[in-house]
Design a protein around this motif. Structure first.
Motif, PDB file in Angstrom:
ATOM      1  N   LEU A 118       0.643  -1.077  -0.069  1.00 21.75           N
ATOM      2  CA  LEU A 118      -0.157  -0.303  -0.375  1.00 21.75           C
ATOM      3  C   LEU A 118       0.471   1.085  -0.017  1.00 21.75           C
ATOM      4  O   LEU A 118       0.614   2.339  -0.222  1.00 21.75           O
ATOM      5  CB  LEU A 118      -0.837  -0.316   1.439  1.00 21.75           C
ATOM      6  CG  LEU A 118      -2.194  -1.231   0.974  1.00 21.75           C
ATOM      7  CD1 LEU A 118      -2.668  -0.862   2.707  1.00 21.75           C
ATOM      8  CD2 LEU A 118      -3.793  -0.683   0.855  1.00 21.75           C
ATOM      9  N   TYR A 119       2.147   0.899   0.791  1.00 21.09           N
ATOM     10  CA  TYR A 119       2.763   2.185   1.179  1.00 21.09           C
ATOM     11  C   TYR A 119       3.688   2.681   0.026  1.00 21.09           C
ATOM     12  O   TYR A 119       4.733   3.559  -0.249  1.00 21.09           O
ATOM     13  CB  TYR A 119       3.021   2.763   2.217  1.00 21.09           C
ATOM     14  CG  TYR A 119       2.005   1.999   2.913  1.00 21.09           C
ATOM     15  CD1 TYR A 119       1.376   3.543   3.272  1.00 21.09           C
ATOM     16  CD2 TYR A 119       1.406   0.902   3.989  1.00 21.09           C
ATOM     17  CE1 TYR A 119       0.555   3.421   3.497  1.00 21.09           C
ATOM     18  CE2 TYR A 119       0.674   1.107   4.738  1.00 21.09           C
ATOM     19  CZ  TYR A 119      -0.370   2.532   4.426  1.00 21.09           C
ATOM     20  OH  TYR A 119      -1.588   2.549   5.375  1.00 21.09           O
ATOM     21  N   GLY A 120       4.273   1.434  -0.869  1.00 26.51           N
ATOM     22  CA  GLY A 120       5.372   1.956  -2.194  1.00 26.51           C
ATOM     23  C   GLY A 120       6.747   1.313  -1.296  1.00 26.51           C
ATOM     24  O   GLY A 120       8.204   1.877  -2.012  1.00 26.51           O
ATOM     25  N   THR A 121       7.068   0.408  -0.266  1.00 28.06           N
ATOM     26  CA  THR A 121       8.313   0.603   0.641  1.00 28.06           C
ATOM     27  C   THR A 121       9.093  -0.252   0.210  1.00 28.06           C
ATOM     28  O   THR A 121      10.479  -0.243   1.559  1.00 28.06           O
ATOM     29  CB  THR A 121       7.929   0.500   2.263  1.00 28.06           C
ATOM     30  OG1 THR A 121       7.603  -0.685   2.819  1.00 28.06           O
ATOM     31  CG2 THR A 121       7.428   1.928   3.182  1.00 28.06           C
ATOM     32  N   LEU A 129      -1.278   6.559  -3.413  1.00 29.21           N
ATOM     33  CA  LEU A 129      -0.154   6.341  -2.797  1.00 29.21           C
ATOM     34  C   LEU A 129       0.652   7.705  -1.564  1.00 29.21           C
ATOM     35  O   LEU A 129       0.644   7.124  -0.407  1.00 29.21           O
ATOM     36  CB  LEU A 129       0.719   6.123  -3.750  1.00 29.21           C
ATOM     37  CG  LEU A 129       2.577   5.555  -3.020  1.00 29.21           C
ATOM     38  CD1 LEU A 129       2.150   4.594  -2.135  1.00 29.21           C
ATOM     39  CD2 LEU A 129       3.467   5.075  -4.688  1.00 29.21           C
ATOM     40  N   ASP A 130       0.932   8.704  -2.947  1.00 26.40           N
ATOM     41  CA  ASP A 130       1.220   9.377  -1.741  1.00 26.40           C
ATOM     42  C   ASP A 130       0.602  10.098  -0.657  1.00 26.40           C
ATOM     43  O   ASP A 130       0.865  10.571   0.444  1.00 26.40           O
ATOM     44  CB  ASP A 130       2.107  10.705  -2.360  1.00 26.40           C
ATOM     45  CG  ASP A 130       3.426  10.660  -2.784  1.00 26.40           C
ATOM     46  OD1 ASP A 130       3.816   9.617  -3.116  1.00 26.40           O
ATOM     47  OD2 ASP A 130       3.369  11.374  -4.282  1.00 26.40           O
ATOM     48  N   GLU A 131      -0.504  10.070  -0.450  1.00 29.11           N
ATOM     49  CA  GLU A 131      -1.889  10.436   0.306  1.00 29.11           C
ATOM     50  C   GLU A 131      -1.674   9.584   1.499  1.00 29.11           C
ATOM     51  O   GLU A 131      -1.599   9.711   2.192  1.00 29.11           O
ATOM     52  CB  GLU A 131      -3.634  10.489  -0.263  1.00 29.11           C
ATOM     53  CG  GLU A 131      -3.582  11.699  -1.112  1.00 29.11           C
ATOM     54  CD  GLU A 131      -5.290  10.740  -1.627  1.00 29.11           C
ATOM     55  OE1 GLU A 131      -6.320  10.660  -0.677  1.00 29.11           O
ATOM     56  OE2 GLU A 131      -5.573  11.170  -2.636  1.00 29.11           O
ATOM     57  N   GLY A 135       3.104   9.634   7.178  1.00 28.95           N
ATOM     58  CA  GLY A 135       4.343   9.927   8.515  1.00 28.95           C
ATOM     59  C   GLY A 135       5.527   9.681   6.527  1.00 28.95           C
ATOM     60  O   GLY A 135       6.899  10.045   7.211  1.00 28.95           O
ATOM     61  N   LEU A 136       4.914   9.578   6.436  1.00 22.15           N
ATOM     62  CA  LEU A 136       6.501   9.630   4.672  1.00 22.15           C
ATOM     63  C   LEU A 136       6.533   9.976   3.900  1.00 22.15           C
ATOM     64  O   LEU A 136       5.590  10.432   3.626  1.00 22.15           O
ATOM     65  CB  LEU A 136       5.483   7.642   4.317  1.00 22.15           C
ATOM     66  CG  LEU A 136       5.805   6.060   5.244  1.00 22.15           C
ATOM     67  CD1 LEU A 136       5.335   4.934   4.857  1.00 22.15           C
ATOM     68  CD2 LEU A 136       7.619   6.349   5.817  1.00 22.15           C
ATOM     69  N   LYS A 137       7.351  10.421   3.770  1.00 17.52           N
ATOM     70  CA  LYS A 137       7.827  11.627   2.105  1.00 17.52           C
ATOM     71  C   LYS A 137       7.325  11.094   0.980  1.00 17.52           C
ATOM     72  O   LYS A 137       6.711   9.663   1.328  1.00 17.52           O
ATOM     73  CB  LYS A 137       9.155  11.993   2.534  1.00 17.52           C
ATOM     74  CG  LYS A 137       9.885  10.600   2.005  1.00 17.52           C
ATOM     75  CD  LYS A 137      11.611  10.437   1.365  1.00 17.52           C
ATOM     76  CE  LYS A 137      12.240  10.239   3.143  1.00 17.52           C
ATOM     77  NZ  LYS A 137      13.351  10.889   3.490  1.00 17.52           N
ATOM     78  N   PRO A 138       6.955  12.010  -0.081  1.00 17.08           N
ATOM     79  CA  PRO A 138       6.694  11.619  -1.292  1.00 17.08           C
ATOM     80  C   PRO A 138       7.566  10.579  -1.183  1.00 17.08           C
ATOM     81  O   PRO A 138       8.656   9.825  -1.504  1.00 17.08           O
ATOM     82  CB  PRO A 138       6.524  12.581  -2.012  1.00 17.08           C
ATOM     83  CG  PRO A 138       6.321  13.700  -0.626  1.00 17.08           C
ATOM     84  CD  PRO A 138       7.351  13.601   0.282  1.00 17.08           C
ATOM     85  N   HIS A 139       6.844   9.362  -2.560  1.00 14.37           N
ATOM     86  CA  HIS A 139       7.326   8.762  -2.887  1.00 14.37           C
ATOM     87  C   HIS A 139       8.109   8.267  -3.806  1.00 14.37           C
ATOM     88  O   HIS A 139       9.451   7.415  -4.187  1.00 14.37           O
ATOM     89  CB  HIS A 139       6.259   7.318  -3.622  1.00 14.37           C
ATOM     90  CG  HIS A 139       6.892   5.736  -4.285  1.00 14.37           C
ATOM     91  ND1 HIS A 139       7.566   5.523  -4.993  1.00 14.37           N
ATOM     92  CD2 HIS A 139       7.113   5.077  -3.313  1.00 14.37           C
ATOM     93  CE1 HIS A 139       8.323   4.107  -4.983  1.00 14.37           C
ATOM     94  NE2 HIS A 139       8.038   4.025  -4.206  1.00 14.37           N
TER      95      HIS A 139
END
Length: 97
Positions: A50-53, A73-75, A81-85
């Motif tokens: 979901l978060y591209g990690t 994704l960026d939402e 609390g993650l930076k933009p992908h």
């Protein structure tokens, strides 16, 4: 970190995930840590993150695993609390710093 890398035991990762969800809800853990573990468990379960990690070797070479609902994704990342992908992607590929 132990939960994140317990790839040989999806059962253990899922137990850690439940505990981490509770810890985040109680303000005792960082949402960003939950996002990383959530993605790891999803990938290890054959589901898109979901978060591209999560990164690895894909058909296109090194990069993120295919992401669920990439348009938002960026939402989702910001909510955790993650930076933009795009920034994360640069770091993962070694383009920054």
């Amino acid at each position: 970190m132990l939960a994140q890398h317990a790839d040989r035991s999806l059962r253990a990762q899922r137990l850690f995930l439940r505990a981490l969800r509770d810890a985040v809800a109680g303000g005792d853990a960082a949402p960003a840590d939950l996002a990383h573990l959530e993605d790891r468990v999803r990938v290890n379960s054959g589901r898109p993150p979901l978060y591209g990690t999560q990164y690895g070797l894909t058909e296109a070479g090194f990069g993120p695993w295919p992401i669920e609902d990439p348009e938002r994704l960026d939402e989702r990342r910001a909510a955790m609390g993650l930076k933009p992908h795009a920034e994360y992607d640069d770091e993962m590929r070694g383009a920054s710093g």
